[in-house]
Design a protein around this motif. Structure first.
Motif, PDB file in Angstrom:
ATOM      1  N   GLY A 155      44.617   6.692  23.097  1.00  0.00           N
ATOM      2  CA  GLY A 155      44.378   5.139  22.578  1.00  0.00           C
ATOM      3  C   GLY A 155      43.159   5.370  21.281  1.00  0.00           C
ATOM      4  O   GLY A 155      42.982   4.280  20.801  1.00  0.00           O
ATOM      5  N   GLN A 156      42.181   6.494  20.970  1.00  0.00           N
ATOM      6  CA  GLN A 156      41.700   6.709  19.761  1.00  0.00           C
ATOM      7  C   GLN A 156      42.442   6.553  19.246  1.00  0.00           C
ATOM      8  O   GLN A 156      42.120   6.046  17.462  1.00  0.00           O
ATOM      9  CB  GLN A 156      41.101   8.141  20.220  1.00  0.00           C
ATOM     10  N   GLN A 157      43.628   7.871  18.640  1.00  0.00           N
ATOM     11  CA  GLN A 157      44.546   7.560  17.376  1.00  0.00           C
ATOM     12  C   GLN A 157      45.076   5.886  17.261  1.00  0.00           C
ATOM     13  O   GLN A 157      44.838   5.535  15.968  1.00  0.00           O
ATOM     14  CB  GLN A 157      45.731   8.976  17.838  1.00  0.00           C
ATOM     15  N   GLN A 158      45.066   5.103  18.480  1.00  0.00           N
ATOM     16  CA  GLN A 158      46.009   3.824  17.497  1.00  0.00           C
ATOM     17  C   GLN A 158      44.812   2.682  17.483  1.00  0.00           C
ATOM     18  O   GLN A 158      44.726   2.231  16.951  1.00  0.00           O
ATOM     19  CB  GLN A 158      46.389   3.599  18.889  1.00  0.00           C
ATOM     20  N   ARG A 159      43.657   2.977  17.925  1.00  0.00           N
ATOM     21  CA  ARG A 159      42.645   2.516  17.190  1.00  0.00           C
ATOM     22  C   ARG A 159      41.915   2.749  15.767  1.00  0.00           C
ATOM     23  O   ARG A 159      41.611   2.051  14.729  1.00  0.00           O
ATOM     24  CB  ARG A 159      41.320   2.711  18.124  1.00  0.00           C
TER      25      ARG A 159
END
Length: 271
Positions: A155-159
């Motif tokens: 999720g952090q990578q996608q954000r």
């Protein structure tokens, strides 16, 4: 509202396989359009043609009413010529976020977001860093500037990928199944960022199977089948009361979720 982007009679083939079969789709400034459809219906190819990661086989793309490319003739169906410098400018204006994050693994989060600003937009490194930090705060990752992608959750990578796309100051954002590679508990944090962009008036075209998100966030839903727009309309009309059989079949293949107002059961966010 004025038109932000439009595909007109858009075709795309890979060899003998026709993937898009004459798509007409217009999106207004500030509108959020969700594109649904079964695997192989042409959804991702449509997005990739709309920011020219794939060159259309036929048809036209207009950005704010301006035709992208040059027709090779006077006929309405004349082939188009695309100059790479022109396409680079279009890609900067039509940002895209992918299912897989496509971050540079050897760069920190901060430098991932700075890179395009420096190399494409020709911003100074100081300007690029300031904008990157602003966007990291926006997506809730201000404390991850010096981290590397391998040390982030999905999720952090996608954000981070969303912040990187926003750093190019796009006029339209395309999202291609951006939550499908995430663990279920991480999906919400990405969808919250996308909802915030909607509230700010960003023009967005979103391919997703998150039908709960589509119901609440979309201004319009487009259902694709066999490379064509099969049915489109308000989220309630498509997800609750679809008129066409193929749309109903698609929705029946999903689980169920209940609307907050305890309304009828409709198709789930999870396939």
């Amino acid at each position: 509202m004025p038109e932000a982007i439009r595909a007109e009679k858009l075709f795309k083939s890979f060899g003998d396989q026709q993937v898009l079969a004459g798509i007409d789709l217009s999106v207004e400034v500030g509108e959020t359009v969700v594109v649904l459809g079964a695997s192989g219906s042409g959804k991702s190819t449509l997005l990739r043609c709309m920011n020219f990661l794939e060159l259309p086989t036929g048809g036209r793309i207009y950005l704010h009413g301006n035709l992208v490319g040059t027709p090779l003739g006077n006929q309405a169906d004349a082939k188009m010529k695309y100059a790479e410098p022109n396409l680079q400018r279009v890609r900067a204006k039509v940002g895209m976020v992918f299912q897989h994050f496509n971050l540079f693994p050897h760069m920190s989060v901060l430098h991932n977001i700075m890179e395009g600003q420096v190399t494409v937009l020709r911003r100074s490194r100081a300007q690029a860093e300031s904008r990157a930090r602003e966007l990291l705060a926006k997506v809730g990752l201000a404390d991850k500037a010096d981290s590397y992608p391998a040390n982030l959750s999905g999720g952090q990578q996608q954000r981070t990928a969303i912040a990187r796309a926003l750093a190019m100051d796009p006029e339209v954002m395309l999202f291609d199944e951006v939550t499908s590679a995430l663990d279920p508990e991480l999906v919400g944090e990405v969808l919250r960022v996308m909802r915030a962009l909607r509230e700010e008036g960003m023009t967005m075209i979103i391919v997703t199977h998150e039908l709960g998100f589509a119901y609440h966030a979309a201004d319009r839903i487009v259902f694709m089948d066999a490379g064509r727009v099969y049915e489109e309309g308000h989220p309630h009309d498509i997800l609750i009361a679809p008129k066409r059989e193929r749309t109903r079949q698609f929705l029946e293949g999903h689980n169920q979720f209940r609307l907050p107002e305890a309304g009828p059961l409709v198709a789930s966010e999870q396939t």
